[in-house]
Scaffold this active site. Sequence first.
Site, PDB file in Angstrom:
ATOM      1  N   GLU A   1      69.189  43.063  37.873  1.00  0.00           N
ATOM      2  CA  GLU A   1      68.406  43.411  36.679  1.00  0.00           C
ATOM      3  C   GLU A   1      69.048  44.582  35.968  1.00  0.00           C
ATOM      4  OE1 GLU A   1      64.056  43.366  37.204  1.00  0.00           O
ATOM      5  OE2 GLU A   1      64.030  45.329  36.245  1.00  0.00           O
TER       6      GLU A   1
ATOM      7  N   ASP B   1      67.876  47.290  33.106  1.00  0.00           N
ATOM      8  CA  ASP B   1      66.662  47.701  32.399  1.00  0.00           C
ATOM      9  C   ASP B   1      66.921  48.577  31.181  1.00  0.00           C
ATOM     10  OD1 ASP B   1      65.001  46.483  34.266  1.00  0.00           O
ATOM     11  OD2 ASP B   1      64.861  48.271  35.521  1.00  0.00           O
TER      12      ASP B   1
ATOM     13  N   GLU C   1      64.138  50.529  28.979  1.00  0.00           N
ATOM     14  CA  GLU C   1      62.707  50.796  28.855  1.00  0.00           C
ATOM     15  C   GLU C   1      62.508  51.979  27.912  1.00  0.00           C
ATOM     16  OE1 GLU C   1      60.998  49.184  33.000  1.00  0.00           O
ATOM     17  OE2 GLU C   1      61.728  51.243  33.151  1.00  0.00           O
TER      18      GLU C   1
ATOM     19  N   HIS D   1      64.979  54.823  28.993  1.00  0.00           N
ATOM     20  CA  HIS D   1      65.132  54.845  30.448  1.00  0.00           C
ATOM     21  C   HIS D   1      65.927  53.598  30.842  1.00  0.00           C
ATOM     22  CE1 HIS D   1      63.624  55.622  34.606  1.00  0.00           C
ATOM     23  NE2 HIS D   1      63.678  54.310  34.724  1.00  0.00           N
ATOM     24  N   THR D   2      67.003  53.783  31.598  1.00  0.00           N
ATOM     25  CA  THR D   2      67.812  52.621  32.006  1.00  0.00           C
ATOM     26  C   THR D   2      67.932  52.588  33.527  1.00  0.00           C
ATOM     27  OG1 THR D   2      69.933  53.802  31.968  1.00  0.00           O
ATOM     28  CG2 THR D   2      69.211  52.794  29.902  1.00  0.00           C
ATOM     29  N   ASN D   3      68.155  51.380  34.026  1.00  0.00           N
ATOM     30  CA  ASN D   3      68.364  51.239  35.460  1.00  0.00           C
ATOM     31  C   ASN D   3      69.200  49.984  35.690  1.00  0.00           C
ATOM     32  OD1 ASN D   3      68.182  51.750  38.223  1.00  0.00           O
ATOM     33  ND2 ASN D   3      65.950  51.615  38.315  1.00  0.00           N
TER      34      ASN D   3
ATOM     35  N   ARG E   1      69.144  53.556  40.195  1.00  0.00           N
ATOM     36  CA  ARG E   1      70.342  53.969  39.452  1.00  0.00           C
ATOM     37  C   ARG E   1      69.906  54.354  38.039  1.00  0.00           C
ATOM     38  NH1 ARG E   1      72.546  49.096  41.838  1.00  0.00           N
ATOM     39  NH2 ARG E   1      73.902  49.627  43.579  1.00  0.00           N
ATOM     40  N   GLU E   2      68.994  55.334  37.992  1.00  0.00           N
ATOM     41  CA  GLU E   2      68.371  55.643  36.715  1.00  0.00           C
ATOM     42  C   GLU E   2      69.180  56.619  35.873  1.00  0.00           C
ATOM     43  OE1 GLU E   2      65.394  56.527  39.283  1.00  0.00           O
ATOM     44  OE2 GLU E   2      63.904  55.132  38.486  1.00  0.00           O
TER      45      GLU E   2
ATOM     46  N   TRP F   1      54.022  57.306  35.340  1.00  0.00           N
ATOM     47  CA  TRP F   1      55.359  57.909  35.489  1.00  0.00           C
ATOM     48  C   TRP F   1      56.116  58.153  34.188  1.00  0.00           C
ATOM     49  CZ3 TRP F   1      59.899  55.341  33.922  1.00  0.00           C
ATOM     50  CH2 TRP F   1      59.692  54.015  33.467  1.00  0.00           C
TER      51      TRP F   1
END
Length: 271
Positions: free
Chosen positions: A104, A106, A108, A121-123, A132-133, A177
């Site tokens: 995935e 991300d 966000e 916000h990525t991961n 792995r933010e 969060w």
Amino acid sequence: MGATSKTIQLFAFLLFSLSLVHLAYGNNFSAQFEIAWGDSEHAKVSDDGSVLPLTLDQSSGARLQSHGMYQYGRFDMLIKLVPRNSQGTVTTFYPSSDGSDQDEIDFEFLGNYADKEYVLHTNVWTRGTGHREQQFRLCWYVDDTPVRVFKNYTAEGIQYPYLPMRTLVSIWNGDSWATDNGMTKIDWTQAPFTSLYTNYTASACIVANSTANGSGSGWTPDCSTNTWFNKTLNSDEMKNLTWVHDNYIIANYCTDTYLSPNGFPPECYLS
Ligand SMILES: *[C@@H]1O[C@H](CO)[C@@H](O)[C@H](O)[C@H]1NC(C)=O
Ligand SMILES: *[C@@H]1O[C@H](CO)[C@@H](O)[C@H](O)[C@H]1NC(C)=O
Ligand SMILES: *[C@@H]1O[C@H](CO)[C@@H](O)[C@H](O)[C@H]1NC(C)=O
Ligand SMILES: *[C@@H]1O[C@H](CO)[C@@H](O)[C@H](O)[C@H]1NC(C)=O
Ligand SMILES: *[C@@H]1O[C@H](CO)[C@@H](O)[C@H](O)[C@H]1NC(C)=O
Ligand SMILES: *[C@@H]1O[C@H](CO)[C@@H](O)[C@H](O)[C@H]1NC(C)=O
Ligand SMILES: *[C@@H]1O[C@H](CO)[C@@H](O)[C@H](O)[C@H]1NC(C)=O
């Protein structure tokens, strides 16, 4: 900055560049997507199919997923984020494979008060493992500016996403969060909250699970022969990536111990 509603031309440089399959359905969310969570009141596609508003209220948010599954490609979406006070809301655009051990990527968009900026916000998840933010202050557009690269260190023993993924979009309550580490809650007096999605394009290699339909094992076609497979950033794009990281990054799993309490993962030492 500190704008209220922003239109973002999101350009998810997933693993690569231009390719095989052109849009089969034009800009028609009804034909390309199905509801995975929520109902048609919270995901009410416009009559011509071109605009998808996703709405969050106290009863529900919504998530849609593409019928198509892709391996390598470029995915674009224009997203107009929740205007005004959007703190606690999360608006997303992310490719993800089916099942719980998912690959995935991300994107966000974390809401905020009207006078404060959104956070991107990525991961990256490989076979069900994330952590792995990286977070970025939003510079007006993501547009054609690369904000994140995840290199293929398979040879060094680090998993790399390759499972076929659907495109997912959603809006949900992330106030445990998302804003000020969860201290700032959604102001439900402002509900409903709506993000608009349009101009989705997937210039990508579409794959099918041939084991599932009995025609063979693995995925067909073999996407490693298309032009997206070896896509890398050119030197201008590398400069822009560095500029984003020098000026806009606010949290990074490779440098912030609170994001990697058990130590930084090996790729942090390789880039
Ligand atoms: C969009 O797709 C839906 C479902 O396939 C179809 O019923 C509708 O006619 C399409 N709309 C347009 C404008 O093509
Ligand atoms: C990328 O960087 C170049 C300078 O190297 C700049 O001219 C260009 O505007 C940047 N592009 C974006 C989309 O930020
Ligand atoms: C990643 O690297 C491995 C090992 O070098 C290779 O087999 C694989 O095809 C690569 N995947 C992509 C998407 O480049
Ligand atoms: C979005 O799609 C519409 C209709 O196809 C088109 O007119 C418009 O130029 C597109 N906008 C962008 C920024 O690509
Ligand atoms: C199975 O999937 C393959 C790969 O997309 C496709 O070519 C084939 O037509 C499918 N067969 C059936 C029976 O659906
Ligand atoms: C492919 O299909 C087979 C048979 O239905 C299933 O066992 C397997 O989990 C599927 N693989 C993926 C990645 O979805
Ligand atoms: C990608 O790069 C590998 C290794 O350099 C090469 O063998 C392969 O032919 C390339 N594939 C494409 C589609 O360009």
